[in-house]
Design a protein around this motif. Structure first.
Motif, short mmCIF file in Angstrom:
data_model
loop_
_atom_site.label_atom_id
_atom_site.label_comp_id
_atom_site.label_asym_id
_atom_site.label_seq_id
_atom_site.Cartn_x
_atom_site.Cartn_y
_atom_site.Cartn_z
N ARG A 80 87.16 47.57 -37.81
CA ARG A 80 87.05 46.34 -38.58
C ARG A 80 86.30 46.60 -39.90
O ARG A 80 86.74 46.18 -40.97
CB ARG A 80 86.30 45.30 -37.74
N THR A 133 84.81 56.71 -46.13
CA THR A 133 85.82 57.41 -45.35
C THR A 133 85.32 58.82 -45.03
O THR A 133 84.55 59.40 -45.79
CB THR A 133 87.16 57.51 -46.11
N LYS A 181 76.98 45.44 -42.20
CA LYS A 181 77.65 44.51 -43.10
C LYS A 181 76.64 43.77 -43.96
O LYS A 181 76.83 43.62 -45.16
CB LYS A 181 78.47 43.49 -42.30
N CYS A 236 85.84 49.40 -41.41
CA CYS A 236 86.61 50.29 -42.26
C CYS A 236 87.65 49.48 -43.05
O CYS A 236 87.79 49.63 -44.25
CB CYS A 236 87.28 51.35 -41.40
N ASP A 237 88.31 48.57 -42.36
CA ASP A 237 89.30 47.70 -43.00
C ASP A 237 88.67 46.84 -44.08
O ASP A 237 89.30 46.49 -45.08
CB ASP A 237 89.96 46.78 -41.97
N GLU A 238 87.43 46.42 -43.84
CA GLU A 238 86.79 45.54 -44.80
C GLU A 238 86.12 46.32 -45.93
O GLU A 238 85.44 45.74 -46.77
CB GLU A 238 85.75 44.66 -44.09
N GLU A 286 92.19 47.50 -31.46
CA GLU A 286 92.90 46.67 -32.43
C GLU A 286 92.79 45.19 -32.08
O GLU A 286 92.59 44.34 -32.92
CB GLU A 286 94.38 47.08 -32.49
N ALA A 310 75.82 45.54 -36.57
CA ALA A 310 75.45 44.28 -37.21
C ALA A 310 74.74 44.44 -38.55
O ALA A 310 75.11 43.79 -39.52
CB ALA A 310 74.63 43.42 -36.25
N ASP A 319 89.84 56.72 -39.80
CA ASP A 319 89.64 56.95 -41.23
C ASP A 319 88.17 57.05 -41.60
O ASP A 319 87.80 57.77 -42.52
CB ASP A 319 90.27 55.80 -42.04
N ALA A 339 89.24 44.21 -32.98
CA ALA A 339 89.00 44.22 -34.42
C ALA A 339 89.57 42.94 -35.04
O ALA A 339 89.00 42.39 -35.98
CB ALA A 339 89.62 45.46 -35.06
N ASP A 340 90.67 42.46 -34.50
CA ASP A 340 91.32 41.28 -35.07
C ASP A 340 90.76 39.98 -34.52
O ASP A 340 90.67 38.99 -35.23
CB ASP A 340 92.83 41.33 -34.78
#
Lengths: 425, 369
Positions: free
Chosen positions: B98, B107, B76, B100-102, B349, B73, B133, B352-353
């Motif tokens: 999540r 990395t 971010k 990492c995607d944002e 996954e 938490a 990653d 994360a979504d």
């Protein structure tokens, strides 16, 4: 500053001047201005402190409730297309081209998930749509883009998605306020009530106001006699009592809250006692924790000093002779209390209620610890969106509504009771 | 007894510290400090014993250990505010993916991680999926449900369905306040095979079914948020059963002799991974720490203090006794064959979504009476 009429009038009578010939008025104005500047200079550090650490951050936070540039910044081509077109009419190849190019770029910058999250606030499932499409975006080979994108995921053709994106294309948005008021936009972009299983905030605002009012009322009932006792006892006794009021006041509220858990939980001290005495059966233990009652009981205890202290300071100044005079003139104890004593303590009551109510409205630690699911307040949702879901726009909108509500109540209070009648100490 | 174990555990460390102090005296003063955020309680303690203390004595650097109910938490918030103070955080799989995607995480190139003692490169030595990653896994843990054996004299809970059966097993239930993994457990309790849980949860009907199952015990639930709470709730007698992280229950049952039993049926397995937030103040040192902490020996060492499985295959053989010197750790691991009978592996996954969407729905559900 002397005005035209002043000079005319002064011309008639001959100006009043100081020793060095300056008009008295100017000299006086200069002197008061200097005094004011001096005063301002003295409070300047505090003023600066308040502005820098309080007003500006709060202002910025509140600004987040209407400002969210994530989409317009990271999807520039699509944003300008959306601002220029009516999506309910045309969504042709040029729109999809902008979408694919922007998404490719966002993927390279690792911002596609943020963009998806922004859309997800208003259309659930958008995060996964953006992420899964971005993952496969390399498969799209040159124009025409529309059919290839729809082949990847046909959701890209849905009208609702496009109307949400249109709203997100403008960095300023009312969407967070809509959500905070349990409203949502339908596919055509009209405001409608949110579906039943998503309505939550109106209910919580109401509960927050009711529970805070209940806590303020309980504090008044418990605190008024105590404050009266404090104010009327001789000093050596009242000092001891005062320590008993202040001691919990000085104790960390976390300590007090967890002590209440120990006392009141179903296997806690109170329940164990009642069971061992035989008042309750082992299966009929009272449920006083992890629900609304837990919140009300613990909060009432924590707020009590905020009620007693202003009441005490007002009662201390009420002359005892007035009540005695009323009694000697034939008033019964009730009449003497209601018509002589009570009206004189109204400033303390007002201050206490307002203080307790406003602090309660924003309370969050105690409900989080002892509130279970039925004792959660709106502040717990704000904390959730600040710390967990990280939807700061929504948190800011909820906070702004709460702030607005408190200001409104304060204004009402001023109209009804008058803020001048309030005495905090 | 406990005093004794403490003393014996303490001695080598004291000696090591002294030795490190002597070594340090001859080194240039370049000691740095990193901030490591983890989940607190018995779990943080196991990391301090297995990773932090040896690293500090070997390198002379310092570690500031911070606890959070969910270490993901603050990441971010800090990255967005441009004011990062965390160097390393221990987070769940879905959050690692999540974030990492944002673009919120640095990395991490897996080729820099140390190989197994026999030379197997790290990329092959870690369990499948344990390297992403941006993250390096250190443990495999699991959400299970546990009960107080003293509370159930006759029949004892055996299956995940019993967690939801307040008629047969009366008493309050402790559940984690959040959608994950309550929805999965609700579906499994409702008779859905583990393999079909996520397929069902991607549909509206599946989510509705999960909430309907949760409805049946809603009135009996005490919600917990931090991992240290459920063993406390059990010990207080506030709940008769609770979901919990398996290591916490192990710690209470074996470490503190509480009569708690774990039901492995319907357990939900997950990884915990080390990540470095983007813009971490001591990025290089943070990577050094992660390389050190996730080598074969260190991961095996952690299993000495808490019942979480190491994320490296080569560590498995080194897992031995608990710190009390008599309890074999292997059968207490969530991945032990006997415990895997009806286990669900968390679908990162999916979460994360759908994390934000389902949690919002969950909050609305919990707030309505």
């Amino acid at each position: 500053m002397p005005t035209a009429t002043d000079t005319v009038a002064a011309g008639d009578l001959g100006p009043l001047t100081t020793g060095d010939g300056t008009p008295l008025k100017t000299a006086l104005a200069r002197a008061t201005r200097r005094a004011r500047l001096k005063a301002l200079f003295l409070v300047a550090p505090l003023l600066l402190f308040v502005i820098v650490t309080f007003a500006v951050p709060i202002g910025q936070m509140l600004y987040l409730s209407i400002y969210n540039p994530v989409f317009s910044d990271n999807m520039p081509r699509l944003s300008s297309w959306l601002r220029a077109h009516d999506v309910t009419q045309v969504r042709g190849e040029d729109a999809f081209k902008a979408l694919v190019l922007d998404l490719t770029e966002a993927r390279a910058n690792r911002t596609h998930a943020q963009v998806g999250t922004r859309i997800n606030y208003e259309r659930t499932g958008a995060t996964s749509l953006f992420k899964s499409t971005a993952r496969k975006i390399k498969r799209i080979k040159g124009p025409p883009y529309k059919d290839q994108l729809l082949a990847l995921n046909e959701e890209w053709g849905e009208l609702h998605l496009w109307t949400v994106m249109t709203r997100a294309a403008a960095p300023h948005t009312a969407a967070f306020y809509a959500q905070a008021l349990d409203l949502s936009y339908d596919a055509e972009g009209d405001i409608v009530r949110a579906p039943e299983n998503r309505r939550i905030y109106g209910h919580l605002f109401l509960r927050t106001l009711l529970l805070s009012a209940l806590v303020a009322g309980l504090c008044l009932i418990l605190g008024y006699p105590a404050a009266h006792l404090l104010a009327s006892l001789p000093l050596k006794y009242s000092n001891l009592l005062m320590v008993m009021v202040l001691l919990p006041f000085w104790t960390s509220l976390l300590v007090r809250t967890t002590s209440w858990i120990t006392l009141l939980q179903s296997q806690g001290v109170l329940n164990d006692m009642l069971v061992s005495v035989g008042i309750l059966s082992d299966n009929g233990r009272l449920e006083l924790m992890y629900n609304q009652w837990g919140t009300v009981i613990a909060m009432t205890h924590i707020m009590l000093p905020f009620m007693i202290l202003p009441l005490y300071s007002v009662m201390k100044t009420v002359p005892k002779d007035f009540v005695r005079a009323a009694r000697s003139l034939g008033a019964g104890p009730v009449t003497a209390f209601l018509r002589v004593y009570l009206p004189q303590t109204v400033p303390g009551i007002g201050a206490g209620i307002l203080l307790v109510f406003i602090i309660s409205v924003g309370y969050y630690i105690t409900p989080a610890l002892v509130g279970g699911s039925s004792g959660q307040l709106i502040s717990n949702q704000i904390a959730f969106h600040m710390l967990q879901s990280l939807n700061w726009g929504l948190a800011a909108a909820l906070g702004a509504l709460l702030l607005g509500g408190v200001i409104l109540l304060y204004w009402l209070y001023d109209r009804l009771v008058g803020v001048d009648n309030m005495k905090l100490g | 007894m406990q005093e004794k174990t403490k003393m014996t555990a303490f001695k080598p460390i004291a000696v090591a510290t002294l030795a490190a102090g002597l070594v340090l005296a001859g080194q240039p003063a370049t000691a740095g400090e990193i901030t490591v955020v983890s989940w607190g309680g018995a779990y943080t303690k196991s990391q301090v014993e297995a990773y932090h203390k040896p690293w500090m004595t070997q390198t002379g650097h310092k570690i500031k250990s911070v606890d959070a109910p969910n270490p993901a938490a603050p990441i971010k918030a800090q990255v967005k505010a441009g004011n990062v103070s965390i160097d390393v955080a221990d987070v769940e799989y879905s959050d690692a993916v999540r974030y990492c995607d944002e673009g919120l995480l640095e990395t991490i190139d897996p080729s820099v991680l140390p190989p197994a003692p026999d030379g197997t490169p790290a990329t092959e030595d870690f369990i499948e999926g344990a390297l992403t990653d941006c993250a390096v896994a250190n443990i495999v843990w699991s959400t299970v449900f546990a009960y107080d054996a003293a509370k159930f004299k006759g029949a004892e809970p055996k299956t995940i369905a019993d967690l939801f059966d307040v008629k047969k097993f009366p008493g309050k239930r402790g559940l984690r306040k959040g959608a994950k993994p309550n929805l999965e457990m609700a579906l499994m309790a409702d008779g859905v095979p583990a393999a079909e849980v996520y397929k069902l949860l991607t549909t509206d009907a599946g989510v509705a079914r999960a909430f309907k199952k949760l409805d049946t015990i809603k009135k009996h639930v005490v919600w917990w948020e931090a991992g240290a709470q459920p063993p406390q709730l059990l010990a207080d007698g506030e709940v008769s059963m609770t979901t919990a992280y398996n290591g916490r229950i192990f710690n209470a049952a074996i470490g503190e002799d509480k009569p708690f039993k774990i039901v492995w049926d319907g357990q939900v397995l997950d990884f915990d991974l080390f990540v470095i937030p983007k813009g971490a103040p001591n990025k290089d040192l943070a990577l050094e720490f992660i390389k050190f902490a996730t080598d074969t020996q260190r991961l095996a060492d952690q299993a000495k203090y808490i019942a979480y499985g190491p994320a490296r295959k080569s560590s498995g053989k080194l897992v031995g006794l608990y710190q009390d010197g008599k309890t074999q750790m292997a059968p207490h691991m969530p991945t032990a064959a006997a415990n895997m009978g009806n286990a669900l592996v968390n679908n990162f996954e999916f979460w994360a979504d759908r994390d934000s969407e389902l949690n919002e729905r969950f909050n609305a559900w919990i707030a309505s009476n």
